[in-house]
Every structure is written in structure tokens, then in C-alpha cells.
Design an enzyme around this catalytic site. Sequence first.
Site, PDB file in Angstrom:
ATOM      1  N   LYS A 214      50.707  76.654   8.483  1.00  0.00           N
ATOM      2  CA  LYS A 214      50.618  78.455   8.584  1.00  0.00           C
ATOM      3  C   LYS A 214      49.047  79.006   8.163  1.00  0.00           C
ATOM      4  O   LYS A 214      48.809  80.158   9.434  1.00  0.00           O
ATOM      5  CB  LYS A 214      51.330  78.832   6.835  1.00  0.00           C
TER       6      LYS A 214
ATOM      7  N   LYS B 173      59.241  73.533  16.354  1.00  0.00           N
ATOM      8  CA  LYS B 173      60.623  74.170  14.941  1.00  0.00           C
ATOM      9  C   LYS B 173      61.348  75.423  15.496  1.00  0.00           C
ATOM     10  O   LYS B 173      60.217  76.135  16.056  1.00  0.00           O
ATOM     11  CB  LYS B 173      59.900  74.186  13.280  1.00  0.00           C
TER      12      LYS B 173
ATOM     13  N   LYS C 110      60.350  81.930  13.628  1.00  0.00           N
ATOM     14  CA  LYS C 110      60.379  83.473  13.382  1.00  0.00           C
ATOM     15  C   LYS C 110      59.459  84.441  13.853  1.00  0.00           C
ATOM     16  O   LYS C 110      59.267  84.738  14.742  1.00  0.00           O
ATOM     17  CB  LYS C 110      60.662  84.104  11.940  1.00  0.00           C
TER      18      LYS C 110
HETATM   19  P1  AMP Z   1      62.659  81.249   6.084  1.00  0.00           P
HETATM   20  O1  AMP Z   1      62.995  81.486   7.286  1.00  0.00           O
HETATM   21  O2  AMP Z   1      61.445  80.618   6.421  1.00  0.00           O
HETATM   22  O3  AMP Z   1      62.611  81.370   4.686  1.00  0.00           O
HETATM   23  O4  AMP Z   1      63.981  79.808   6.113  1.00  0.00           O
HETATM   24  C1  AMP Z   1      64.985  80.237   5.217  1.00  0.00           C
HETATM   25  C2  AMP Z   1      65.944  78.998   5.520  1.00  0.00           C
HETATM   26  O5  AMP Z   1      66.337  78.695   6.867  1.00  0.00           O
HETATM   27  C3  AMP Z   1      64.962  77.320   4.736  1.00  0.00           C
HETATM   28  O6  AMP Z   1      65.899  76.755   3.863  1.00  0.00           O
HETATM   29  C4  AMP Z   1      64.333  76.719   6.139  1.00  0.00           C
HETATM   30  O7  AMP Z   1      64.260  74.913   5.378  1.00  0.00           O
HETATM   31  C5  AMP Z   1      65.335  76.963   6.909  1.00  0.00           C
HETATM   32  N1  AMP Z   1      64.984  77.063   8.315  1.00  0.00           N
HETATM   33  C6  AMP Z   1      64.141  77.483   8.785  1.00  0.00           C
HETATM   34  N2  AMP Z   1      63.922  77.832   9.748  1.00  0.00           N
HETATM   35  C7  AMP Z   1      64.463  76.518  10.385  1.00  0.00           C
HETATM   36  C8  AMP Z   1      64.483  75.254  11.752  1.00  0.00           C
HETATM   37  N3  AMP Z   1      63.620  75.488  12.520  1.00  0.00           N
HETATM   38  N4  AMP Z   1      65.825  74.362  11.115  1.00  0.00           N
HETATM   39  C9  AMP Z   1      65.904  74.055   9.672  1.00  0.00           C
HETATM   40  N5  AMP Z   1      66.689  75.162   8.957  1.00  0.00           N
HETATM   41  C10 AMP Z   1      65.645  75.717   9.282  1.00  0.00           C
END
Ligand code: AMP
Length: 333
Positions: free
Chosen positions: A114, A198, A201
Site C-alpha cells: 500500500k 487481487k 476496491k
Molecule cells: P477490506 O475491504 O480490505 O476491508 O476487506 C474486507 C474483507 O474482504 C477481508 O476479510 C479481506 O480479506 C477480504 N477481501 C478483500 N479483497 C479480497 C479478494 N480479492 N479476495 C478475497 N477476499 C478479499
Amino acid sequence: MSNKIFSGVQPTGNLHLGNYLGAIKNFVELNNDTNNNCIFCVVDLHAITIKQDPNKLKNNVRETVATFVASGIDPKKSIIFNQSSVAAHSEAAWILSCVARMGWLNRMTQFKEKAGKEKEKASIGLYSYPVLMAADILLYDTTHVPVGDDQKQHLELCRDIAQKFNNDFKVDNFLQVPEPLIQKEFSRIMSLKDGSKKMSKSELSDLSRINLTDDQDQIKNKIKKAKTDPMPMPKDIKDLDERLEVKNLLGIYSCLNNTNLQDSIEIFKGKNLSEFKEKLSDLLVAEIDPISKEIKKLLEDKSYLDKILLDGVEKANSIALKKIDRIKEIVGF
Ligand code: AMP
Ligand code: TRP
């Protein structure tokens, strides 16, 4: 004894299929098991480790709550709340940051990704982010943490922090050392435009992800435009080593169809990619479109979403306050 489940999602907009398959879908299953006490936290303190628009943050929190509920989390069964409303999270994060070691944090790959080349310009919050995450988890005596694969390293750090605290202050088992719950397969959903990245967002191209607010046409269009290669569908798992994008799409298909990769390969082997893409689109529309419609409906009733948060904050606060009081006592305050 019941399991204590805790997980967090950042209110940073664009919740997508990766969040859903990697995390939220599992939250729903855990929420439905009466053996579990679940807490799902909208981690707004984590969100501001990267600049957020103050005019949008509150609504992004509501959108995350709406996504939880639209996906099937029942706010009567599980606690849903936002992190910044429970002061104990910030307090515990400070105390635990005096337990965590620089050497441990220096190893965190997410910070390196990041912060990129601009490491010197990254916020201190972005660096110490996993300590706050440990505070979230440890305040609730969490036994299990469902997350996507990208959070594995942060959970290991949380376990190290808990153990060091217990050792340093000679309070055996006071901080519960949590177990990660990470799916064995497809715990990392990749970008529709690049199978080595990956799904995220923050990726500029909206075509790289299926948002949970996308409608039928958007979903179909994104799958049609998803990067693949000119070869027919593979006959064997080995054939996928060099075909990351097709592997990812087959993974998504398997996840939605509750089958394993091998079975999905059997269904489509030798067929045209377009035929597979059509079936995948149908599955995605069937799963995501009702969620998308429900999110939009829920977002029209802000007071309902705020009420969920208010109830959740009250419940979370009463648990967290007891734990932070003990933590303060233990460190000698
Ligand atoms: P975040 O949006 O970073 O707060 O992520 C929320 C949840 O989604 C966390 O448990 C992450 O590990 C999961 N997550 C985010 N991006 C991915 C992805 N591309 N594949 C699988 N899990 C994801
Ligand atoms: N860091 C997690 C992510 O970005 C979100 C998070 C914050 C979290 N606190 C947590 C996840 C506690 C699990 C438990 O995905």
C-alpha cells in the site's frame, strides 16, 4: 462452549465480489450457526489510514452495513457496529502498540504494497494498522476470525501480540489467541483484467471487479469483457498454471456453485470460453443481483441502518469496556 467470531470490513466504497466470496459469504454462514456469537465491525478507523472524503465516510459506513444485511447477516443475531464509536478500540491499539515490536511490523507485506515507493509519505496509521486490527479482535475474546487470504499475516501478528502481552504481564490466557478462518480454496479472488492482481476496491478500472451494487447488465458486460485467452476450456488443473485469468473465473464459478475446481473443469472441458462465460454470468446474476437490489433498497432507509449501528455500538461497547478496564489495570494504570 460457543465460538466468538469477529471480523471487520473497511467502509471504503466499492465492496466487490472478492469481499463477498472471501469474507462476507462466510460471515452469513457463521451468523446462521447458533453455536456462534458473531460481531461484524465496520472499521472506519482503519479506513482513514488512507485519505477519505469526510463527506462520504458516514454513507460508506451505512453502505457497508446495508451490504452485510442484504447478504444475509441478521442484525438481531449478530452485532454490527462501527469501530470509531467504541473508544476502547483506539485505547487498546495504543497499549498494544507498546507490546508489538517494530521488527514484526516491518515484515507486513500489505504495508509495503500500500505504501509503495512513497514509504516516507505513508501515514503512521497505515504502518500500525495491524495493531489496531489486533485490538479489534482481542477486545472481544475472539476465538475465530473469518477473513480473506490477504489478512493471514495480520492475524499471525495478532496472535504474537496476544501471546507477548500474556507473557509480559504474566496473565496466562488473558488475551484469547484467535484462530484464523480462511477458506482453503479461492480465498483470493483476482482482478477480471489481470489474473495476477487481487480484485480490489481501489483499482481504477471498474471493469476489473464485480461490485455488489452492480445490476444484471453490468455483471454480464464485465464477464463478457473479462480478460481470457483464445484457447478452449482446460481439460486438467495442470493446464491452468499459465492461465491465471481462466483459473480465477473457474474459481469464482466453483465458489458460487459450491463445487471444487476439478468438478468445474469436468463440466466445461474442451468447450468454448464464451459458453463458460455465459454460465458464469448466470450464476453471478442469480447470486449478486438480489443483493444489489436489496442494498439499494436499504440505503433508502438511513434511519434503519443507523438504528442497527446504534444497537450494535451499545452491545459492543459493553463488552469492550470490561476488557479495556482489565487491560488498563494489568498494565498498572
Ligand atoms: P477490506 O475491504 O480490505 O476491508 O476487506 C474486507 C474483507 O474482504 C477481508 O476479510 C479481506 O480479506 C477480504 N477481501 C478483500 N479483497 C479480497 C479478494 N480479492 N479476495 C478475497 N477476499 C478479499
Ligand atoms: N484489515 C482488515 C481488512 O482490510 C479489516 C479488519 C480490521 C479486520 N479489523 C479487523 C478483519 C479485525 C478481521 C478482524 O480486510
